[in-house]
Design an enzyme around this catalytic site. Structure first.
Site, short mmCIF file in Angstrom:
data_model
loop_
_atom_site.label_atom_id
_atom_site.label_comp_id
_atom_site.label_asym_id
_atom_site.label_seq_id
_atom_site.Cartn_x
_atom_site.Cartn_y
_atom_site.Cartn_z
N ASP A 37 78.46 112.27 58.27
CA ASP A 37 77.17 112.10 57.60
C ASP A 37 77.39 111.98 56.09
OD1 ASP A 37 77.30 114.76 56.44
OD2 ASP A 37 76.59 115.58 58.34
N LYS A 59 72.32 110.75 56.79
CA LYS A 59 70.90 111.06 56.71
C LYS A 59 70.55 111.42 55.28
CE LYS A 59 70.60 112.98 61.39
NZ LYS A 59 70.25 114.16 62.18
N MET A 173 68.26 122.06 51.36
CA MET A 173 67.47 120.83 51.48
C MET A 173 66.01 121.05 51.07
SD MET A 173 69.12 119.72 55.17
CE MET A 173 68.98 121.41 55.80
#
Length: 261
Positions: A37, A59, A173
């Site tokens: 990722d 992502k 995040m």
């Protein structure tokens, strides 16, 4: 599934290759196919064999070009074609890494797998800044939470329990929802003066840091032009920064220009 390869769910750590485990590097060096990722740094990808098939399933916040269900299927498909398949994830595969979902899919498909733990972002930024996650008299516990949910769903967290001044709160995040996170914490009693450490790209060569209070961290991070991945440490332990001579660079003019662009 007879004749299938084995899948290794590997935690690549927060970004610095030196923070990877010896086991992770050993398995990575033998990989026939690697699924990775966007949080995996270029320095870590450089450790992969030149012959390995590289599959990027990166992502970004609110942008998932490869849905998780498809990633699960990719691992199953690659295990049918290669002896050693590595699923390389930033941090630890079982801490906000969706590793559990992938593991369940592999079990359903009858594919052998192994989980290789990695240093998670909270530990990486703590070591890099020297600020402890727990400290006697300041924080008797630490909690990790994710700062985003599935697209379209509200950020449904137990704000009352998270607004505990005796606990260090680490938000992964959370940049996109930082305004809501800080306002909810203050509404549930966490003092506005609570110090917050924001670290962009923790442990990497281009890491950036910012310390502010809970009531102005969102504005300061925006002015500084912070971009994901950013991890936030919230709590009284951040006040120890001065004890370790931690210097937080002032916001540079080019940062302000980047934020306005």
């Amino acid at each position: 599934m007879p004749g299938c390869g084995k899948v290794y769910l590997i935690g690549a750590g927060p970004g610095d290759p030196d923070l990877m485990t010896a086991r992770a590097i050993r398995y990575l060096s033998k990989a026939d196919a690697i699924v990775y990722d966007r949080l995996v740094s270029a320095d870590i990808l450089a450790l992969a064999p030149a012959s390995a098939l590289m599959v990027c399933v990166g992502k970004e916040p609110r942008r998932h070009p490869v849905p998780q269900e498809r990633i699960n299927d990719i691992l199953v498909e690659l295990a049918g074609e290669h002896a050693t398949v590595v699923r390389l994830k930033g941090g630890d595969p079982y801490i906000f890494g969706r590793g559990g979902e992938e593991a369940i899919r592999l079990v359903e498909a009858g594919i052998d797998f192994e989980v290789v733990p990695g240093i998670t972002a909270a530990q990486g930024l703590s070591a890099a800044t020297r600020i402890p996650l727990t400290h006697r008299g300041l924080a008797h516990g630490v909690r990790y939470v994710t700062g985003h949910c599935k697209e379209g769903e509200p950020l449904d967290l137990d704000w009352m329990s998270l607004a505990d001044p005796d606990t260090t709160l680490v938000v992964y995040m959370g940049l996109a929802n930082l305004s809501e996170i800080t306002s909810r914490l203050m509404a549930h009693g966490l003092p506005a003066s609570t110090p917050v450490l924001a670290v962009e790209k923790a442990t990497r060569a281009d890491e950036r840091r910012l310390i502010a209070s809970l009531d102005d961290i969102e504005e300061r991070a925006r002015q500084a032009g912070f971009r994901s991945p950013v991890t936030f440490m919230i709590g009284r332990v951040v006040g120890l920064a001065a004890c370790f001579g931690l210097e937080i660079p002032a916001i540079k003019p080019q940062d302000l220009e980047a934020a306005r662009a």
